[in-house]
Design a protein around this motif. Structure first.
Motif, PDB file in Angstrom:
ATOM      1  N   ALA A 106       9.524   0.681   4.574  1.00  0.00           N
ATOM      2  CA  ALA A 106       9.054   1.556   3.501  1.00  0.00           C
ATOM      3  C   ALA A 106      10.088   1.590   2.390  1.00  0.00           C
ATOM      4  CB  ALA A 106       8.805   2.969   4.021  1.00  0.00           C
ATOM      5  N   VAL A 107       9.646   1.289   1.179  1.00  0.00           N
ATOM      6  CA  VAL A 107      10.493   1.451  -0.006  1.00  0.00           C
ATOM      7  C   VAL A 107      10.274   2.880  -0.498  1.00  0.00           C
ATOM      8  CG1 VAL A 107      10.962   0.671  -2.346  1.00  0.00           C
ATOM      9  CG2 VAL A 107      10.317  -0.989  -0.585  1.00  0.00           C
ATOM     10  N   LEU A 108      11.343   3.665  -0.498  1.00  0.00           N
ATOM     11  CA  LEU A 108      11.223   5.090  -0.787  1.00  0.00           C
ATOM     12  C   LEU A 108      11.150   5.351  -2.281  1.00  0.00           C
ATOM     13  CD1 LEU A 108      13.801   6.474   1.806  1.00  0.00           C
ATOM     14  CD2 LEU A 108      11.341   6.085   2.094  1.00  0.00           C
ATOM     15  N   GLY A 109      10.323   6.312  -2.650  1.00  0.00           N
ATOM     16  CA  GLY A 109      10.151   6.701  -4.043  1.00  0.00           C
ATOM     17  C   GLY A 109      10.490   8.154  -4.262  1.00  0.00           C
ATOM     18  N   GLU A 110       9.607   8.849  -4.963  1.00  0.00           N
ATOM     19  CA  GLU A 110       9.877  10.231  -5.360  1.00  0.00           C
ATOM     20  C   GLU A 110       9.786  11.178  -4.162  1.00  0.00           C
ATOM     21  OE1 GLU A 110       8.321  13.420  -8.764  1.00  0.00           O
ATOM     22  OE2 GLU A 110       7.411  11.426  -8.574  1.00  0.00           O
ATOM     23  N   GLU A 118       0.825  -1.200   0.000  1.00  0.00           N
ATOM     24  CA  GLU A 118       0.000   0.000   0.000  1.00  0.00           C
ATOM     25  C   GLU A 118       0.868   1.263   0.000  1.00  0.00           C
ATOM     26  OE1 GLU A 118      -3.670   0.598   1.887  1.00  0.00           O
ATOM     27  OE2 GLU A 118      -3.800  -1.442   2.664  1.00  0.00           O
ATOM     28  N   PRO A 119       0.405   2.320  -0.679  1.00  0.00           N
ATOM     29  CA  PRO A 119       1.179   3.554  -0.715  1.00  0.00           C
ATOM     30  C   PRO A 119       1.087   4.314   0.603  1.00  0.00           C
ATOM     31  CG  PRO A 119      -0.886   3.863  -1.854  1.00  0.00           C
ATOM     32  CD  PRO A 119      -0.830   2.405  -1.475  1.00  0.00           C
ATOM     33  N   MET A 120       2.115   5.084   0.896  1.00  0.00           N
ATOM     34  CA  MET A 120       2.132   5.951   2.067  1.00  0.00           C
ATOM     35  C   MET A 120       3.038   7.135   1.757  1.00  0.00           C
ATOM     36  SD  MET A 120       4.687   3.937   4.701  1.00  0.00           S
ATOM     37  CE  MET A 120       3.518   2.617   4.932  1.00  0.00           C
ATOM     38  N   VAL A 121       2.988   8.131   2.599  1.00  0.00           N
ATOM     39  CA  VAL A 121       3.863   9.288   2.484  1.00  0.00           C
ATOM     40  C   VAL A 121       4.606   9.445   3.804  1.00  0.00           C
ATOM     41  CG1 VAL A 121       3.968  11.804   2.228  1.00  0.00           C
ATOM     42  CG2 VAL A 121       2.406  10.470   0.803  1.00  0.00           C
ATOM     43  N   LEU A 122       5.925   9.635   3.713  1.00  0.00           N
ATOM     44  CA  LEU A 122       6.750   9.862   4.894  1.00  0.00           C
ATOM     45  C   LEU A 122       7.318  11.280   4.856  1.00  0.00           C
ATOM     46  CD1 LEU A 122       8.825   6.536   5.079  1.00  0.00           C
ATOM     47  CD2 LEU A 122       6.676   7.067   6.230  1.00  0.00           C
ATOM     48  N   PHE A 123       7.452  11.899   6.024  1.00  0.00           N
ATOM     49  CA  PHE A 123       8.134  13.185   6.123  1.00  0.00           C
ATOM     50  C   PHE A 123       8.949  13.195   7.412  1.00  0.00           C
ATOM     51  CE2 PHE A 123       4.265  13.701   8.491  1.00  0.00           C
ATOM     52  CZ  PHE A 123       4.528  14.614   9.495  1.00  0.00           C
ATOM     53  N   ASP A 124      10.095  13.869   7.368  1.00  0.00           N
ATOM     54  CA  ASP A 124      10.979  13.868   8.533  1.00  0.00           C
ATOM     55  C   ASP A 124      11.085  15.229   9.214  1.00  0.00           C
ATOM     56  OD1 ASP A 124      12.553  15.302   6.784  1.00  0.00           O
ATOM     57  OD2 ASP A 124      14.081  13.744   6.528  1.00  0.00           O
ATOM     58  N   GLY A 125      10.247  16.180   8.812  1.00  0.00           N
ATOM     59  CA  GLY A 125      10.249  17.495   9.434  1.00  0.00           C
ATOM     60  C   GLY A 125      11.139  18.507   8.760  1.00  0.00           C
ATOM     61  N   SER A 126      11.854  18.101   7.714  1.00  0.00           N
ATOM     62  CA  SER A 126      12.785  18.998   7.028  1.00  0.00           C
ATOM     63  C   SER A 126      12.110  19.809   5.928  1.00  0.00           C
ATOM     64  CB  SER A 126      13.940  18.189   6.436  1.00  0.00           C
ATOM     65  OG  SER A 126      13.476  17.326   5.401  1.00  0.00           O
ATOM     66  N   GLY A 127      10.823  19.561   5.697  1.00  0.00           N
ATOM     67  CA  GLY A 127      10.110  20.248   4.630  1.00  0.00           C
ATOM     68  C   GLY A 127       9.918  19.411   3.385  1.00  0.00           C
ATOM     69  N   GLU A 181       8.561  15.686   1.674  1.00  0.00           N
ATOM     70  CA  GLU A 181       7.788  14.472   1.853  1.00  0.00           C
ATOM     71  C   GLU A 181       8.155  13.487   0.751  1.00  0.00           C
ATOM     72  OE1 GLU A 181       3.780  15.988   1.799  1.00  0.00           O
ATOM     73  OE2 GLU A 181       3.520  15.512  -0.320  1.00  0.00           O
ATOM     74  N   VAL A 182       8.077  12.209   1.081  1.00  0.00           N
ATOM     75  CA  VAL A 182       8.549  11.156   0.188  1.00  0.00           C
ATOM     76  C   VAL A 182       7.442  10.135  -0.043  1.00  0.00           C
ATOM     77  CG1 VAL A 182      10.302   9.374  -0.167  1.00  0.00           C
ATOM     78  CG2 VAL A 182      10.894  11.451   1.098  1.00  0.00           C
ATOM     79  N   ASP A 183       7.170   9.858  -1.308  1.00  0.00           N
ATOM     80  CA  ASP A 183       6.258   8.769  -1.637  1.00  0.00           C
ATOM     81  C   ASP A 183       6.915   7.448  -1.239  1.00  0.00           C
ATOM     82  OD1 ASP A 183       4.561  10.638  -2.784  1.00  0.00           O
ATOM     83  OD2 ASP A 183       5.389  10.354  -4.796  1.00  0.00           O
ATOM     84  N   ALA A 184       6.143   6.533  -0.714  1.00  0.00           N
ATOM     85  CA  ALA A 184       6.713   5.254  -0.278  1.00  0.00           C
ATOM     86  C   ALA A 184       5.688   4.140  -0.449  1.00  0.00           C
ATOM     87  CB  ALA A 184       7.170   5.339   1.178  1.00  0.00           C
ATOM     88  N   ARG A 185       6.195   2.915  -0.357  1.00  0.00           N
ATOM     89  CA  ARG A 185       5.344   1.725  -0.456  1.00  0.00           C
ATOM     90  C   ARG A 185       5.649   0.823   0.728  1.00  0.00           C
ATOM     91  NH1 ARG A 185       6.571  -3.073  -2.601  1.00  0.00           N
ATOM     92  NH2 ARG A 185       8.422  -2.215  -3.653  1.00  0.00           N
ATOM     93  N   LEU A 186       4.601   0.305   1.361  1.00  0.00           N
ATOM     94  CA  LEU A 186       4.750  -0.505   2.563  1.00  0.00           C
ATOM     95  C   LEU A 186       5.202  -1.922   2.235  1.00  0.00           C
ATOM     96  CD1 LEU A 186       4.326  -0.852   5.655  1.00  0.00           C
ATOM     97  CD2 LEU A 186       1.957  -1.489   5.136  1.00  0.00           C
ATOM     98  N   VAL A 187       6.186  -2.374   2.983  1.00  0.00           N
ATOM     99  CA  VAL A 187       6.646  -3.762   2.927  1.00  0.00           C
ATOM    100  C   VAL A 187       6.520  -4.329   4.335  1.00  0.00           C
ATOM    101  CG1 VAL A 187       8.590  -5.302   2.521  1.00  0.00           C
ATOM    102  CG2 VAL A 187       8.224  -3.341   1.011  1.00  0.00           C
ATOM    103  N   VAL A 188       5.976  -5.550   4.442  1.00  0.00           N
ATOM    104  CA  VAL A 188       5.757  -6.158   5.753  1.00  0.00           C
ATOM    105  C   VAL A 188       6.590  -7.424   5.860  1.00  0.00           C
ATOM    106  CG1 VAL A 188       4.052  -7.073   7.363  1.00  0.00           C
ATOM    107  CG2 VAL A 188       3.407  -5.249   5.769  1.00  0.00           C
ATOM    108  N   ARG A 189       7.375  -7.487   6.929  1.00  0.00           N
ATOM    109  CA  ARG A 189       8.136  -8.708   7.240  1.00  0.00           C
ATOM    110  C   ARG A 189       7.845  -9.064   8.690  1.00  0.00           C
ATOM    111  NH1 ARG A 189      12.457  -5.710   4.661  1.00  0.00           N
ATOM    112  NH2 ARG A 189      12.538  -6.267   2.444  1.00  0.00           N
ATOM    113  N   GLY A 190       7.048 -10.097   8.885  1.00  0.00           N
ATOM    114  CA  GLY A 190       6.650 -10.467  10.231  1.00  0.00           C
ATOM    115  C   GLY A 190       5.785  -9.386  10.850  1.00  0.00           C
TER     116      GLY A 190
END
Length: 240
Positions: A62-66, A37-46, A48-57
Motif C-alpha cells: 500500500a502506498v500511503l496517502g492522506e 485501486e484505492p483502499m483505506v487502512l486503519f491501525d486501531g489508533s483512531g 484512517e489513511v487513504d492508500a493505493r494498492l501495489v501488487v508485486r507477485g
C-alpha cells in the motif's frame, strides 16, 4: 465502495508498507482488487489513511496517502458482558455489537452456558472473536477496535469491575429503559446465556448494585436480547 482494511501494526506517516498476509490475501484473492485501486487502512489508533494498492507477485503493498482523524465512536461507552452462547451465536453477537458501537466485549462463563471453554480452547476462541470484531470495524467504518476480553467467570468479572454501573437483562426486570437516567460513566450491559441467568447469579449481580432491566413482555433469545438493548440505548443516549 472503497475497501477498508485493518493494518496490524502502526502505520507510518507516509511511504509504502507491505500488507499483512491475511489482508494481502483478502484484497488480491477474495476481493480481486487490481493494481492501483484505492483502499483505506486503519491501525486501531483512531486514524484512517487513504492508500493505493501495489501488487508485486503474490504480495500486496500500500502506498500511503492522506491521513484522516475521523471518530465514529459513540458518546455512550457501552460494555457488553455476554454469557457464552453456543454454536456461531457468539460470532453473530460480537459482530453486530461492534457494528452498533460497543466499546468492549467481556465473555463470561455462566451456570447455564451450553458452551464450555477453558485453557487453550478459550484462548483460541477469544482470538477468533477479536478477529470478528476487527472485521466488523472494517465493514462499519470504525477506526478504534473494541477489545474482546479473555473468557472469565461471572465471579471474576464482578470482582474485577467493582463499582461499575451495571444493567442486567432479566425477564420481569423491575426497571424499563425509559425510566433510567443517562449514565454518567461507562455502562455495563449483562446478557445471560440460552437458559438465562440463574437466581444465584442474579442475586450476585444485584448485590453489586446492578439494576435488573426489562425489555417488555416478550422473552428474547440471548443473541437478540443484547443487540436489541444496545440499539435502544444508542437511540436513547448514543448516536443512533
Amino acid at each position: 465502495m472503497i475497501s477498508r482494511f485493518h493494518f496490524d501494526g502502526v502505520l507510518p506517516p507516509d511511504g509504502e508498507v507491505p500488507l499483512p498476509a491475511a489482508v494481502s490475501h483478502h484484497a488480491l484473492r477474495v476481493l480481486r482488487l487490481a493494481e492501483g485501486e484505492p483502499m483505506v487502512l486503519f491501525d486501531g489508533s483512531g486514524i484512517e489513511v487513504d492508500a493505493r494498492l501495489v501488487v508485486r507477485g503474490k504480495q500486496g503493498f500500500a502506498v500511503l496517502g492522506e491521513r484522516h482523524e475521523i471518530s465514529r465512536e459513540s458518546p455512550l461507552e457501552l460494555i457488553l458482558v455476554q454469557a457464552l452462547a453456543s454454536g456461531d451465536k457468539m460470532d453473530w453477537i460480537v459482530q453486530k455489537a461492534v457494528e452498533l458501537g460497543v466499546a468492549r466485549v467481556i465473555p463470561v462463563q455462566a451456570e447455564r452456558s451450553v458452551l464450555r471453554l477453558s485453557g487453550e480452547r478459550a484462548q483460541k476462541r477469544q482470538a477468533h472473536w477479536q478477529q470478528v470484531a476487527i472485521s466488523a470495524c472494517e465493514q462499519s467504518g470504525r477506526n478504534v477496535v473494541p477489545e474482546v476480553a479473555p473468557i472469565q467467570s461471572l465471579t471474576a468479572y464482578l470482582e474485577a469491575n467493582a463499582g461499575a454501573d451495571r444493567l442486567v437483562l432479566a425477564p420481569g426486570g423491575e426497571r424499563p429503559l425509559a425510566e433510567l437516567p443517562r449514565p454518567g460513566a461507562a455502562l455495563h450491559l449483562m446478557i445471560g446465556p440460552e437458559g438465562g441467568w440463574s437466581d444465584s447469579e442474579l442475586n450476585a449481580c444485584r448485590a453489586t448494585g446492578a439494576i435488573a432491566l426489562g425489555l417488555g413482555p416478550r422473552i428474547l433469545r440471548t443473541e437478540t436480547a443484547g443487540l436489541a438493548a444496545i440499539a435502544a440505548m444508542q437511540a436513547r443516549w448514543g448516536d443512533l
